[in-house]
Write a protein that holds these residues in place. Structure first.
Motif, mmCIF file in Angstrom:
data_model
loop_
_atom_site.group_PDB
_atom_site.id
_atom_site.type_symbol
_atom_site.label_atom_id
_atom_site.label_comp_id
_atom_site.label_asym_id
_atom_site.label_seq_id
_atom_site.Cartn_x
_atom_site.Cartn_y
_atom_site.Cartn_z
ATOM 1 N N LYS A 161 0.835 -1.209 0.000
ATOM 2 C CA LYS A 161 0.000 0.000 0.000
ATOM 3 C C LYS A 161 0.867 1.256 0.000
ATOM 4 N N TYR A 163 -2.748 4.725 -5.742
ATOM 5 C CA TYR A 163 -3.292 4.814 -4.377
ATOM 6 C C TYR A 163 -4.587 5.614 -4.399
ATOM 7 N N HIS A 208 -4.367 7.378 11.147
ATOM 8 C CA HIS A 208 -3.549 8.285 11.963
ATOM 9 C C HIS A 208 -4.372 8.939 13.063
HETATM 10 C C1 HEM Z 1 4.007 9.364 13.938
HETATM 11 C C2 HEM Z 1 4.109 9.100 12.628
HETATM 12 C C3 HEM Z 1 3.307 8.009 11.958
HETATM 13 C C4 HEM Z 1 2.822 6.849 12.472
HETATM 14 C C5 HEM Z 1 3.002 6.284 13.887
HETATM 15 C C6 HEM Z 1 2.075 6.195 11.406
HETATM 16 C C7 HEM Z 1 1.421 4.979 11.523
HETATM 17 C C8 HEM Z 1 0.634 4.400 10.564
HETATM 18 C C9 HEM Z 1 -0.179 3.224 10.762
HETATM 19 C C10 HEM Z 1 -0.257 2.416 12.063
HETATM 20 C C11 HEM Z 1 -0.839 2.992 9.602
HETATM 21 C C12 HEM Z 1 -1.900 1.910 9.349
HETATM 22 C C13 HEM Z 1 -1.301 0.690 8.804
HETATM 23 C C14 HEM Z 1 -2.376 -0.364 8.555
HETATM 24 O O1 HEM Z 1 -3.192 -0.618 9.445
HETATM 25 O O2 HEM Z 1 -2.385 -0.912 7.463
HETATM 26 C C15 HEM Z 1 -0.423 4.010 8.657
HETATM 27 C C16 HEM Z 1 -0.867 4.085 7.354
HETATM 28 C C17 HEM Z 1 -0.465 5.051 6.458
HETATM 29 N N1 HEM Z 1 0.432 6.074 6.693
HETATM 30 FE FE1 HEM Z 1 1.286 6.530 8.467
HETATM 31 N N2 HEM Z 1 2.142 6.957 10.268
HETATM 32 C C18 HEM Z 1 2.880 8.079 10.567
HETATM 33 C C19 HEM Z 1 3.185 9.111 9.703
HETATM 34 C C20 HEM Z 1 2.851 9.159 8.376
HETATM 35 C C21 HEM Z 1 3.205 10.241 7.472
HETATM 36 C C22 HEM Z 1 4.014 11.512 7.827
HETATM 37 C C23 HEM Z 1 2.680 9.916 6.260
HETATM 38 C C24 HEM Z 1 2.765 10.726 4.983
HETATM 39 C C25 HEM Z 1 3.669 10.521 4.104
HETATM 40 C C26 HEM Z 1 1.991 8.630 6.396
HETATM 41 C C27 HEM Z 1 1.308 7.975 5.393
HETATM 42 C C28 HEM Z 1 0.524 6.840 5.560
HETATM 43 C C29 HEM Z 1 -0.348 6.280 4.522
HETATM 44 C C30 HEM Z 1 -0.539 6.815 3.111
HETATM 45 C C31 HEM Z 1 -0.966 5.159 5.097
HETATM 46 C C32 HEM Z 1 -1.988 4.223 4.434
HETATM 47 C C33 HEM Z 1 -3.413 4.671 4.817
HETATM 48 C C34 HEM Z 1 -4.472 3.753 4.169
HETATM 49 O O3 HEM Z 1 -4.824 3.989 3.004
HETATM 50 O O4 HEM Z 1 -4.912 2.805 4.849
HETATM 51 N N3 HEM Z 1 2.115 8.213 7.699
HETATM 52 N N4 HEM Z 1 0.458 4.854 9.273
#
Ligand code: HEM
Length: 146
Positions: A58, A73, A81
């Motif tokens: 993903k 995507y 988040h």
């Molecule tokens: C403290 C910082 C961050 C944490 C702890 C975090 C944590 C997570 C978690 C736990 C997931 C879900 C995974 C799943 O269940 O499949 C996720 C998905 C994602 N994260 Fe982060 N993330 C952080 C920062 C960021 C940032 C800065 C971006 C931007 C570039 C980002 C982009 C994404 C994207 C695009 C997804 C997929 C969402 C979806 O379509 O389900 N994340 N993140």
């Protein structure tokens, strides 16, 4: 140094911006996240070991859409988040960016690395604002994550 060597042979291999570069960015970054003392436990508490391939695929789709405009995507990035609540505060986002910036610079061509970093910084700030709003923080003066 042998002057006849092409530049790529002298330093770390840096590919053109293509799907392979995106794959290397995502895999190297989440490998580092996984080993990180701050972020590792947050991710492993939410993504089961056997679900990592799905998450990585993903994230490849996400970065491919951002950097290569592939349109792969079409998810909604905010909900997972928002669900992190206080597990995703300023310190955690700062750590995320501190791991992401050098990884992007290592793996991507310079212009693409800067674009990826700027995009990640904007999204980190917008996630912070949304989480802060939902948890009742005063977000009116919340500065961008450094
Ligand atoms: C403290 C910082 C961050 C944490 C702890 C975090 C944590 C997570 C978690 C736990 C997931 C879900 C995974 C799943 O269940 O499949 C996720 C998905 C994602 N994260 Fe982060 N993330 C952080 C920062 C960021 C940032 C800065 C971006 C931007 C570039 C980002 C982009 C994404 C994207 C695009 C997804 C997929 C969402 C979806 O379509 O389900 N994340 N993140």
């Amino acid at each position: 140094m042998n002057a006849s060597l092409p530049p790529a042979a002298a330093g770390p291999a840096r590919s053109d911006l293509d799907e392979e570069a995106v794959r290397r960015l995502v895999h190297l970054f989440y490998d580092r996240v996984h080993k990180d003392a701050v972020l590792g436990p947050i991710f492993s508490g939410r993504i089961a070991a056997d679900a990592w391939p799905v998450h990585l695929a993903k994230m490849c789709d996400f970065w491919s859409s951002v950097l290569l405009k592939s349109g792969r995507y079409d998810g909604r990035p905010l909900p997972p988040h928002l669900a992190l609540g206080s597990d995703a505060g300023e310190a955690q986002f700062a750590r995320w960016l501190a791991l992401f910036r050098p990884t992007a610079l290592e793996v991507l061509p310079p212009d693409a690395a800067q674009a990826a970093i700027a995009h990640a910084e904007r999204m980190a700030h917008s996630f912070r604002l949304a989480i802060g709003f939902h948890t009742g923080e005063d977000i009116t003066r919340m500065p961008p994550v450094r």
